[in-house]
Structures are given as structure tokens and as C-alpha cells.
Write an enzyme that holds these catalytic residues in place. Structure first.
Site, short mmCIF file in Angstrom:
data_model
loop_
_atom_site.label_atom_id
_atom_site.label_comp_id
_atom_site.label_asym_id
_atom_site.label_seq_id
_atom_site.Cartn_x
_atom_site.Cartn_y
_atom_site.Cartn_z
CG ASN A 250 27.39 -3.50 -12.99
OD1 ASN A 250 28.19 -2.90 -13.70
ND2 ASN A 250 26.12 -3.66 -13.33
CE LYS B 42 20.59 7.36 5.12
NZ LYS B 42 21.40 8.25 5.91
N PRO C 125 14.01 -7.42 -16.98
CG PRO C 125 13.07 -5.72 -18.24
CD PRO C 125 13.43 -6.09 -16.84
CB ILE D 265 17.48 -4.80 -22.80
CG1 ILE D 265 17.08 -4.26 -21.42
CG2 ILE D 265 17.20 -3.79 -23.89
CD1 ILE D 265 17.94 -3.11 -20.93
CE LYS E 154 22.18 -12.63 -23.09
NZ LYS E 154 21.38 -11.82 -22.18
O1 C5P Z 1 22.91 -12.75 -19.78
P1 C5P Z 1 24.04 -11.78 -19.66
O2 C5P Z 1 23.73 -10.64 -18.74
O3 C5P Z 1 25.35 -12.36 -19.33
O4 C5P Z 1 24.16 -11.20 -21.16
C1 C5P Z 1 25.00 -10.17 -21.49
C2 C5P Z 1 24.48 -9.47 -22.73
O5 C5P Z 1 23.07 -9.26 -22.64
C3 C5P Z 1 25.07 -8.10 -22.89
O6 C5P Z 1 25.08 -7.81 -24.25
C4 C5P Z 1 24.07 -7.25 -22.12
O7 C5P Z 1 24.13 -5.90 -22.51
C5 C5P Z 1 22.77 -7.88 -22.46
N1 C5P Z 1 21.75 -7.81 -21.40
C6 C5P Z 1 20.59 -7.07 -21.60
N2 C5P Z 1 19.64 -7.02 -20.62
C7 C5P Z 1 19.79 -7.70 -19.47
C8 C5P Z 1 20.98 -8.44 -19.25
C9 C5P Z 1 21.93 -8.47 -20.23
O8 C5P Z 1 20.44 -6.45 -22.64
N3 C5P Z 1 18.88 -7.63 -18.53
#
Ligand code: C5P
Length: 396
Positions: free
Chosen positions: A210, A289, A306, A308, A342
Site C-alpha cells: 500500500n 514467477k 492477524p 497485530i 481493538k
Molecule cells: O483496523 P485498521 O487496519 O483500520 O486499524 C488500524 C490500526 O490497527 C493501526 O494502528 C494499525 O497499525 C493496526 N493494525 C494492526 N494489524 C493489522 C491491521 C491494523 O496492528 N492487521
């Protein structure tokens, strides 16, 4: 606001070829908001002229102990009065030796002796001069006497030799001063962070990623380190320099990022998740590839990564967790919901159109006490404000 805003800084320039870089340092400090007054030794003015420094800072430049421009004739006293620091860059081996012994035979060395502000010394010299035990003794003594020594760096030297002794780049000196001036609000804290994008491989040469530049996360890592925290930064692929004093662990995918975070989380008191982690990854990574296959399109099966941050927040001994919510609309609603979902105490929200990829940002913080908008500014300035808010929250 920049930590340099309104600070009076006396910049001493001694005789060395790196003196030309001091002009850029003077410019950068002025640009950051400092009121810069330059003092050149006689040897420095063989390399660069006071006129350059005067033009760059908008203040008279000084070099003569007997200069009569100061109304009371006390330039050697008055220049450092009210100063936040006296910065000598470049500092030659000879000037360092003089400061160690309290010699005061020109305007700059007299200012060093008569100052009532911190002394910052940025050595620059030939590698043999640097390695000479006399210089090493002098630098150690100067440090013991309370001076902050920034540099030198290793690399190619003007004399053609390669080794230790190059002056730090002006940007690095500014960063060192910024760290020096920043109140140590996070002293003794261990901060674990994620930053940047993740890269989810499809085959050996392609993947899904991204547009996260990592700039906000890196600015925050720098701000935490400046505030005295011990920072471990788990970083996705970015093209950014590691902030001074930050331990960086490079990863690519969300799974690697999760592993690195879980390996280090037990030591952390604060976890700040800034990374733009991919929500999904290709279910199958091809060892070779992928080839074009006729006219039919390509369908990629994806599986969920997951979360994180949620995983860390759910740990029985979870650190204080800070999340980020980059949204394109409905910021208040989405950020607040995300914080609750979260299970984290603090979330930093921003509209992607305000921050993504650029050097500036505008953020809103959401916690138990509600919504707190921070002033818009450079990512460094916003990061510094987030640290102050975070430190207050932890203190309260
Ligand atoms: O759910 P979303 O991706 O919008 O949440 C953003 C927050 O969650 C950010 O702090 C991002 O670093 C964290 N995040 C994470 N692991 C993921 C997705 C998002 O730690 N797989």
C-alpha cells in the site's frame, strides 16, 4: 511547534574544510525558528566569510575579540547570554584542546569559557588527528565536563583518506540538537512500534502493498527517542533513514511483523501501531514467477492477516496500546469504533487526504476523555505533540 522556535543559538565555526557546511547548519537552524548568531575563528574565515553567515542568519557575524560593535565591548560575554546552546561546528582538534584547558585567546574560545549555556561540540578533522590519543583524551575530558559531543562520522575525508573524523551532516546536527532540547517526558519507558506498509508476496517478484510512506511512524519513533524512551521500531519496507538511537527491525509481511512484535512485546511498556498492515495476504505464494495464462483473468485467493494491535491489546500483561486510524471519511465515528473494537486506550485518527505520503499531517486523538484535536503541522511537529499528550496520559 518547532523546539527551536525563539531559541538563541550561538554557532561557533572553527578552521576546517567542513566550515562550508556550517553555513547550511546556520540556515537550517534559522529555518527551524532559532535566532542564530555566528562566531568564526580567524582560521574559519580562511574557509568561509562572516558575510555568508550574516546573510543566512540575518544577524551580524563575529570573529574579533576586539570588535567594537557590541555597545559595551563585551561580545565575549553578551553573545551567549540567554542562549540555549553554544554549538561549535566544525570543532577542530586545536579548538577542542583549547576548550579542555580553558584557553581564551580569541573570541570563540573566550565565549566557550565565559558561557552560561550548554556547550555542543561537533568535531571535524583528519582521521589521524581524531584517533590521536591527545584528541581522544581531550574529547573524553570535554564530555566529562558536561559538553555534548555530536559526531564525528566515518567516511571519505577532504584529504582523500577514509576514516573517522567527518563532521556530521548539518541535518544530523539539527536532529542531535532537537533531541538534546526535547524534555525527557518518556525517560525510562520502553516503546515498541510498527511503521510503514507491509508487503504480501504473490510470487518471487510481485506482491501486494500500500501507499504508506512510513513517515508518520518514523517521526513518532524519533519523537519518542528524543523524549528519552528506548525505542524498538518494527518496520515494513520504506526508504527512510533510521532515527538516531532507535533500534530497527526490518520485516516485509504482516506475519513477519506480528512475529517481531510478539518477540519484543514482553519488554515494552508502550506499543504504538502505526503500520498500515495489509488486511489480507495471498493464500498461496508461488515459488516461481506467475505466467500469463491466455485470455482468462487472474483470480487471487486471499486470506486474512492477524490484527497485530488487537492481539497485543488482548495480552494479559498488555503494554499501553496506541493505534492509528487513517480514514477517508467519518473520522470521529470510525476512529471511536476502532478504538473500542481493538480494546485500546488511545487512538490517533487522521484523514488520509491530510497525511498519506506527505510531510505534514492533521490528527485527532480519541481516548476515554473524548476527542482532542492537535494543531496541524509537519509530521515531526505532530509526533512531538502526540508524545506530550501520551506522556500526560501515562502520568495521569
Ligand atoms: O483496523 P485498521 O487496519 O483500520 O486499524 C488500524 C490500526 O490497527 C493501526 O494502528 C494499525 O497499525 C493496526 N493494525 C494492526 N494489524 C493489522 C491491521 C491494523 O496492528 N492487521
Amino acid at each position: 511547534m518547532s523546539i527551536f522556535m525563539g531559541k538563541r543559538i550561538v554557532l561557533g565555526v572553527t578552521g576546517g574544510v567542513a566550515a562550508y557546511k556550517a553555513a547550511e547548519l546556520a540556515r537550517l537552524l534559522g529555518k527551524a525558528g532559532a535566532n542564530v548568531h555566528c562566531v568564526l575563528t580567524e582560521a574559519a574565515s580562511r574557509f568561509v566569510t562572516p558575510a555568508s553567515f550574516q546573510a543566512l542568519t540575518g544577524n551580524p557575524a563575529w570573529s574579533d575579540l576586539w570588535d567594537v560593535r557590541m555597545p559595551n565591548g563585551m561580545a565575549h560575554i553578551d553573545l551567549t547570554r540567554g542562549a540555549a546552546a553554544l554549538v561549535v561546528a566544525p570543532a577542530s582538534a586545536n579548538s577542542i584542546a583549547k576548550y579542555v584547558h580553558g584557553m581564551a585567546d580569541d573570541l570563540l574560545s573566550t565565549l566557550v569559557l565565559a558561557r552560561d549555556c550548554p556547550l555542543v561540540v561537533c568535531p571535524a578533522m583528519n582521521r589521524q588527528m581524531w584517533e590521536n590519543s591527545a584528541t581522544q583524551r581531550n574529547v573524553a575530558q570535554l564530555r566529562q565536563d558536561g559538553a555534548l559531543i555530536l559526531g564525528p562520522a566515518a567516511g571519505e575525508q577532504a584529504c582523500g583518506e577514509v576514516g573517522m573524523g567527518r563532521m556530521l551532516e548539518p541535518e544530523q546536527i539539527v536532529a542531535g540538537l532537537e533531541a538534546f532540547f526535547t524534555p525527557k517526558l518518556l525517560a525510562g519507558k520502553r516503546v515498541l512500534m510498527t511503521a510503514g506498509p507491509t508487503y504480501e508476496a504473490l510470487d518471487p517478484v510481485r506482491g501486494i502493498t500500500n501507499l504508506s510512506s512510513g513517515k508518520m511512524g518514523y517521526a513518532l519513533a524519533r519523537a519518542c527517542a528524543n523524549a528519552g524512551a528506548e525505542v524498538t521500531l518494527v518496520s515494513g519496507p520504506v526508504s527512510l533513514a533510521t532515527p538516531a538511537g532507535v533500534r530497527r527491525i526490518d520485516v516485509k509481511s504482516a506475519l513477519e511483523m506480528r512475529d517481531a512484535v510478539l518477540r519484543h512485546v514482553a519488554q515494552a511498556g508502550i506499543f504504538i501501531a502505526v503500520a498500515a498492515v495489509a488486511d489480507y495476504r495471498p493464500a498461496n505464494v508461488s515459488a516461481h514467477k506467475l505466467k500469463k495464462s491466455g485470455a482468462t483473468g487472474l483470480t487471487i485467493a486471499m486470506e486474512q492477516n492477524p490484527d497485530i494491535l488487537s492481539e497485543v491489546a488482548a495480552l494479559s500483561s498488555a503494554p499501553f496500546c496506541v493505534g492509528f486510524a487513517a480514514e477517508s471519511q467519518n473520522l470521529d465515528e470510525y476512529a471511536t469504533t476502532k478504538r473500542a473494537k481493538k480494546g485500546i486506550p488511545l487512538i490517533v485518527g487522521n484523514l488520509v487526504q491530510d497525511g498519506m505520503g506527505g510531510d505534514a499531517n492533521r490528527v485527532v486523538l480519541y481516548d476515554d476523555s473524548g476527542r482532542h484535536e492537535l494543531p496541524a503541522g509537519s509530521k515531526d511537529a505532530v509526533a512531538a505533540d502526540i508524545v506530550v499528550y501520551l506522556a500526560n496520559l501515562l502520568g495521569a
